[in-house]
Design an enzyme around this catalytic site. Structure first.
Site, PDB file in Angstrom:
ATOM      1  N   GLY A  23       0.816  -1.213   0.000  1.00 60.28           N
ATOM      2  CA  GLY A  23       0.000   0.000   0.000  1.00 60.28           C
ATOM      3  C   GLY A  23       0.845   1.256   0.000  1.00 60.28           C
ATOM      4  CB  SER A  28       3.218  -3.552  -3.160  1.00 59.97           C
ATOM      5  OG  SER A  28       3.334  -2.282  -3.757  1.00 59.97           O
TER       6      SER A  28
END
Length: 440
Positions: A112, A192
């Site tokens: 995120g 991520s």
């Protein structure tokens, strides 16, 4: 302990205290266990015993909903979440029936952009994986954005979110045996920015013997270098917010100072990040050597999706790209995926292997013919976290049958779990067609 579910029907008696949990679909979940506490811009302090989080909502670090991410993954039901500045919580999911003790433990570090998300989302529900592979998954929440990844002096230290994760790992190492997990077989798994954080835990101080293996998915390692100027600018511009008592106002306000992509290039897409030269990290110019020096200690599985940037390139600015031919878009996707994810992962893997590390490099692709989006960023998540209801509205999976996701995902879940058990990769005939993988 947590009281955030109305159907608690199991109690773990642990050396940390009584932890309430609930049984559901063949697993037991102990949700929102507080592992540490923090004051604003202070390092986390570990808890010595279990403490109630009195809420029927999931605690999250204050953040702003990302419209792009909502289109990518699906709508966030904000009524189910509660902003909590001291966001040191973890959730443990294990099989309801323990066939054996000392199960492999996988610690999920969510992504995120170091700015949004939390460990305990429906789109990262590990229940199916836990039941299938007889593993334990611990999902970790930590401070984000202004609160966890923007600092640079004694008053506002850098890397506080990373310190939170390290404190969670210490808690897991100390207590996971009480839940049936093997404290000597812990694998970190992140996607991520979560993968980026894990890559940097490999060269952090104070993490010796806390984990044995890591799985790094879609880490934007192409963004990690030469960030100092951009970072310092955002840090100084947001200094006036540091004492604000309204956390949601703080989150709204910093949006006005986010760096321009024109000025700083692609890396401005991730304004918050880890800061080199501040504990627990080395200087930027020491990183490759540190990874190489530490390579013999930890097994690594690192990789990316074939079309990482395609959702952003092909749908984020639909008005702009309507006029571009698909072949042009594909070229943009190929170039940006290579520069942000592919090439940096290869450099990392080759450097790590040169230090004697056990490292495998992989790529996930979409094998459906003529699919517009392809295997974009986050495509790996529904494969591992097979929660059909949570992913049903994801534009990322438009025109991709759930059966395709589930069957390929089942094989991928087996490959990842086998790596977590022993650092080895399943034979080619046991792997999904979507996975290309090689030992470096």
């Amino acid at each position: 302990m947590s009281t955030n579910h109305p159907l608690h029907n199991h109690t773990f008696e642990t050396s940390f205290g009584k932890i309430l949990a609930f049984k559901e679909n063949g697993v037991i979940k102990a949700k929102s266990i507080r592992y540490a506490q923090s004051e604003r811009f202070k390092k986390p302090i570990p808890l010595e015993s279990a403490e109630n989080f009195i809420s029927d909502k999931t605690p999250v670090c204050p953040q702003k909903i990302s419209p792009l991410l909502e289109r990518l993954i699906g709508k966030t039901d904000i009524e189910k979440f509660q902003p909590e500045e001291s966001t040191q919580f973890l959730t443990i999911t294990r099989p309801e029936n323990l066939v054996e003790e000392n199960l492999p433990v996988i610690v999920w570090i969510h992504g995120g952009s170091y700015e949004i998300g939390c460990g305990d989302l429906p789109t990262s529900d590990p229940s199916v994986w836990v039941k299938e592979q007889n593993i334990i998954v611990v999902s970790v929440s930590y401070r984000l954005g202004l609160f966890g990844f923007l600092g640079g002096n004694d008053e506002r230290p850098a890397n506080l979110g990373l310190f939170d994760i390290i404190e969670a790992l210490k808690w897991i190492k100390k207590y996971i045996n009480d839940f049936g997990g093997n404290p000597e077989n812990i694998t970190l798994f992140g996607q991520s920015s979560g993968g980026d954080a894990i890559a940097h835990l490999l060269i952090s101080e104070g993490v010796d013997n806390l984990f044995k293996r890591v799985i790094i998915q879609s880490a934007p390692l192409g963004f990690r270098l030469k960030r100092e100027k951009m970072y310092t600018e955002l840090f100084s511009q947001t200094d006036f917010l540091k004492d604000d008592t309204d956390v949601l106002k703080m989150v709204d306000s910093y949006q006005n100072f986010l760096p321009s992509s024109f000025k700083y290039g692609l890396k401005a897409a991730m304004p918050f990040c880890l800061k080199y030269g501040h504990e627990p990290l080395p200087q930027e110019n020491e990183t490759l050597k540190k990874w190489k020096d530490n390579a013999s200690k930890i097994d690594v599985l690192i990789g990316f999706n074939e079309d990482e940037t395609s959702f952003y390139v092909k749908t984020a600015q639909e008005g702009l790209y309507t006029y571009l031919h698909n072949s042009v878009l594909n070229r943009i996707v190929k170039i940006t995926t290579k520069s942000i994810y592919g090439k940096p992962a290869e450099i990392f893997a080759e450097n790590y292997a040169s230090g004697g590390g056990n490292i495998h490099l992989y790529k996930i692709k979409l094998t459906l013919k003529k699919h517009f989006i392809g295997a974009s960023h986050c495509f790996d998540l529904p494969l591992i976290f097979a929660n059909k209801d949570a992913w049903k509205d994801a534009k990322l999976l438009k025109d991709v049958p759930w059966e395709y996701i589930f069957e390929n995902g089942k094989k991928l879940r087996a490959v990842w779990a086998e790596f977590a058990r022993n650092g080895k990769i399943l034979q080619a005939d046991e792997r999904p067609d979507i996975l290309e993988i090689r030992k470096i």
